[in-house]
Design an enzyme around this catalytic site. Structure first.
Site, PDB file in Angstrom:
ATOM      1  N   ASP A 133       0.818  -1.218   0.195  1.00  0.00           N
ATOM      2  CA  ASP A 133       0.129   0.075   0.019  1.00  0.00           C
ATOM      3  C   ASP A 133       0.919   1.249   0.051  1.00  0.00           C
ATOM      4  O   ASP A 133       0.365   2.320  -0.663  1.00  0.00           O
ATOM      5  CB  ASP A 133      -0.946   0.146   1.133  1.00  0.00           C
ATOM      6  CG  ASP A 133      -2.024  -0.958   1.110  1.00  0.00           C
ATOM      7  OD1 ASP A 133      -2.374  -1.323   0.085  1.00  0.00           O
ATOM      8  OD2 ASP A 133      -2.246  -1.540   2.183  1.00  0.00           O
ATOM      9  N   TYR A 177     -17.855  -8.052  -1.757  1.00  0.00           N
ATOM     10  CA  TYR A 177     -16.869  -8.412  -2.679  1.00  0.00           C
ATOM     11  C   TYR A 177     -15.916  -9.226  -2.258  1.00  0.00           C
ATOM     12  O   TYR A 177     -14.682  -9.014  -1.852  1.00  0.00           O
ATOM     13  CB  TYR A 177     -16.163  -6.934  -3.026  1.00  0.00           C
ATOM     14  CG  TYR A 177     -17.055  -6.025  -3.569  1.00  0.00           C
ATOM     15  CD1 TYR A 177     -17.836  -5.974  -4.762  1.00  0.00           C
ATOM     16  CD2 TYR A 177     -17.095  -4.838  -2.771  1.00  0.00           C
ATOM     17  CE1 TYR A 177     -18.582  -5.065  -5.114  1.00  0.00           C
ATOM     18  CE2 TYR A 177     -17.985  -3.692  -3.122  1.00  0.00           C
ATOM     19  CZ  TYR A 177     -18.612  -3.975  -4.482  1.00  0.00           C
ATOM     20  OH  TYR A 177     -19.662  -2.821  -4.898  1.00  0.00           O
ATOM     21  N   SER A 212     -14.511   1.054   6.446  1.00  0.00           N
ATOM     22  CA  SER A 212     -13.839   0.571   7.644  1.00  0.00           C
ATOM     23  C   SER A 212     -12.918   1.831   8.029  1.00  0.00           C
ATOM     24  O   SER A 212     -12.551   2.795   7.306  1.00  0.00           O
ATOM     25  CB  SER A 212     -12.989  -0.520   7.382  1.00  0.00           C
ATOM     26  OG  SER A 212     -12.057  -0.296   6.443  1.00  0.00           O
ATOM     27  N   VAL A 274      -5.009   3.543   3.881  1.00  0.00           N
ATOM     28  CA  VAL A 274      -3.551   3.549   4.386  1.00  0.00           C
ATOM     29  C   VAL A 274      -2.926   4.363   3.367  1.00  0.00           C
ATOM     30  O   VAL A 274      -1.650   5.365   3.920  1.00  0.00           O
ATOM     31  CB  VAL A 274      -3.307   2.252   4.096  1.00  0.00           C
ATOM     32  CG1 VAL A 274      -1.626   2.144   4.325  1.00  0.00           C
ATOM     33  CG2 VAL A 274      -4.016   1.452   5.434  1.00  0.00           C
ATOM     34  N   ALA A 275      -3.303   4.562   1.994  1.00  0.00           N
ATOM     35  CA  ALA A 275      -2.849   5.447   1.222  1.00  0.00           C
ATOM     36  C   ALA A 275      -4.048   6.074   0.308  1.00  0.00           C
ATOM     37  O   ALA A 275      -5.005   6.379   1.228  1.00  0.00           O
ATOM     38  CB  ALA A 275      -1.827   4.606   0.319  1.00  0.00           C
ATOM     39  N   ALA A 276      -3.876   6.345  -0.784  1.00  0.00           N
ATOM     40  CA  ALA A 276      -5.200   6.756  -1.677  1.00  0.00           C
ATOM     41  C   ALA A 276      -5.985   5.589  -1.650  1.00  0.00           C
ATOM     42  O   ALA A 276      -6.083   4.682  -1.769  1.00  0.00           O
ATOM     43  CB  ALA A 276      -4.555   7.201  -3.085  1.00  0.00           C
ATOM     44  N   PHE A 278      -9.083   3.356  -3.167  1.00  0.00           N
ATOM     45  CA  PHE A 278      -9.605   2.792  -4.238  1.00  0.00           C
ATOM     46  C   PHE A 278     -11.047   3.277  -4.503  1.00  0.00           C
ATOM     47  O   PHE A 278     -11.367   2.922  -5.685  1.00  0.00           O
ATOM     48  CB  PHE A 278      -9.476   1.391  -4.401  1.00  0.00           C
ATOM     49  CG  PHE A 278      -8.125   0.820  -4.058  1.00  0.00           C
ATOM     50  CD1 PHE A 278      -7.378   1.338  -4.991  1.00  0.00           C
ATOM     51  CD2 PHE A 278      -7.882  -0.036  -3.170  1.00  0.00           C
ATOM     52  CE1 PHE A 278      -5.812   0.701  -4.999  1.00  0.00           C
ATOM     53  CE2 PHE A 278      -6.405  -0.817  -3.165  1.00  0.00           C
ATOM     54  CZ  PHE A 278      -5.651  -0.325  -4.029  1.00  0.00           C
ATOM     55  N   ARG A 279     -11.986   3.711  -3.893  1.00  0.00           N
ATOM     56  CA  ARG A 279     -13.153   3.856  -4.058  1.00  0.00           C
ATOM     57  C   ARG A 279     -13.453   5.437  -4.921  1.00  0.00           C
ATOM     58  O   ARG A 279     -14.524   5.645  -5.597  1.00  0.00           O
ATOM     59  CB  ARG A 279     -13.986   4.167  -2.874  1.00  0.00           C
ATOM     60  CG  ARG A 279     -13.844   5.479  -2.099  1.00  0.00           C
ATOM     61  CD  ARG A 279     -14.975   5.590  -0.751  1.00  0.00           C
ATOM     62  NE  ARG A 279     -14.350   4.627   0.225  1.00  0.00           N
ATOM     63  CZ  ARG A 279     -15.429   4.056   1.036  1.00  0.00           C
ATOM     64  NH1 ARG A 279     -16.573   4.226   0.837  1.00  0.00           N
ATOM     65  NH2 ARG A 279     -14.995   3.329   1.839  1.00  0.00           N
TER      66      ARG A 279
END
Length: 392
Positions: A133, A177, A212, A274-276, A278-279
């Site tokens: 990540d 998912y 989350s 944690v980083a960018a 995905f959503r």
């Protein structure tokens, strides 16, 4: 007694000079002037990308490769491989080879899909691709070393690539998912269908978030929702690290919600994880207005998305979030226009062809900086295409 013409003119002038009655100003012209002005300035300075291919993002490739314009030597690459900061790949005679170790096999598989899509047009090269990540090359590191990472901040020299999740290997979310987020091409179709079922006028005007607690930066929105549920509907869900209600701020975890069901809401929130996150790209396709919190973390396509043009920027501490929500509710037409621009950008410039195109351009440009001929390492296996999945 009737007033003369000159008297009438004086009366009108007097009325014009009088201060406005408190509370009678137009909201868009006074109370919300700061936001309206920011939108107008952003639009004045915005130059839409009219290119039909991924050249919209060419500036990102140029910037990311700038630290390596002095060349990448065999010795440097050997040191990068030795440090195990990512997975080592080689492209030789239009074939892809990889070391046996990969920390996250499904992520490597997602990366390999795109490389194999364009490998027939790629020169020989080798590279180290980080599928963790977090980025690996802080700018204080001297000399800068070439590591490919999907996300970074401006404090890193990592070379950004389109994340594995455009194909597979995204975070698994049970039960919705179980195989993880992936197949951006199929997700696009599903989200566009859902957006058509939930046009702007039918959407719920409560701001919405489900996710989350991968970052405490999300906490203020959850707490605001508990205080003012009519303004914001935001709840924490479980993830693999969930241990107790402490991980959901003292409340039971909410059920996970399909991304297509987010399209029911006008205002959708995106946070870093944690980083960018995905959503981010998915939310735009709902035709909803995206509230993007913070501006530190990047993926390769972020620089082309502009605050106030494509989304509403929110301070990291969310100190301005209530005012922003009040603004968009009071200026519905303005909010809808921003939502439409964001949706159209993702539809037009983040297609699967754009992802493949970016991979090809990135690797082609990167290969020019290798100052030696690549030779195949012993023990590396050839990677071949997998059978295509046709549905999520």
């Amino acid at each position: 007694m009737e007033l003369g013409v000159s008297s009438q003119l004086w009366l009108w002038l007097l009325l014009l000079l009088l201060p406005p009655v408190p509370g009678r100003e137009k909201e868009s012209g006074s109370k919300w002037k700061v936001f309206i002005d920011q939108i107008n300035r952003a639009l004045e300075n915005y130059e839409p990308c009219s290119s039909p291919n991924c050249s919209c993002y060419h500036g990102v490739i140029e910037e990311d490769l700038t630290p390596f314009r002095g060349g990448i030597s065999r010795k440097m690459m050997a040191e990068v491989v030795r440090r195990k900061l990512g997975t080592h790949y080689q492209i030789i005679k239009n074939r892809l080879y990889r070391e046996s170790d990969c920390m996250f096999p499904s992520r490597c598989s997602g990366v390999e899909h795109f490389i194999l899509e364009v490998i027939g047009r790629l020169p020989d090269m080798e590279m180290v691709i980080n599928v963790r990540d977090y980025p690996q090359v802080p700018k204080w590191m001297e000399p800068a070393i070439p590591i490919f990472s999907f996300s970074k901040t401006l404090e890193y020299h990592d070379i950004m690539y389109p994340a594995w999740t455009f194909w597979e290997g995204g975070p698994a979310v049970w039960p919705i998912y179980p195989m993880g987020l992936g197949r951006w091409d199929l997700f696009r179709e599903d989200l566009v269908r859902s957006a058509a079922q939930w046009p702007w006028k039918k959407k719920n005007s409560t701001a919405y978030f489900r996710g989350s607690r991968t970052s405490p930066e999300r906490d203020p929105l959850i707490l605001l929702s508990r205080k003012n549920p009519k303004l914001v509907d935001a709840e924490y869900t479980k993830n693999q690290a969930w241990k107790s209600m402490k991980d959901t701020l003292g409340k039971p975890a909410a059920k996970d919600v399909h991304l297509v069901d987010h399209c029911k809401y006008k205002y959708l929130f995106n946070f870093r994880g944690v980083a960018a996150s995905f959503r981010f790209k998915h939310l735009f396709l709902c035709g909803s207005l995206v509230f993007h919190v913070g501006d530190e973390w990047l993926e390769f396509f972020y620089p082309q998305l502009k605050p106030w043009v494509h989304y509403i920027p929110v301070k990291t501490d969310l100190s301005n979030v209530q005012e922003l929500l009040q603004f968009v509710k009071a200026n519905d037409d303005v909010a809808q226009e921003i939502a439409e621009r964001g949706s159209q950008f993702i539809l037009n410039h983040l297609k699967m062809d754009d992802i493949t195109c970016y991979w090809e351009n990135l690797l082609t440009e990167y290969s020019k900086f290798l100052s030696y001929n690549v030779t195949r390492r012993k023990g590396y296996d050839q990677i071949v295409p997998k059978i295509l999945k046709i549905e999520l």
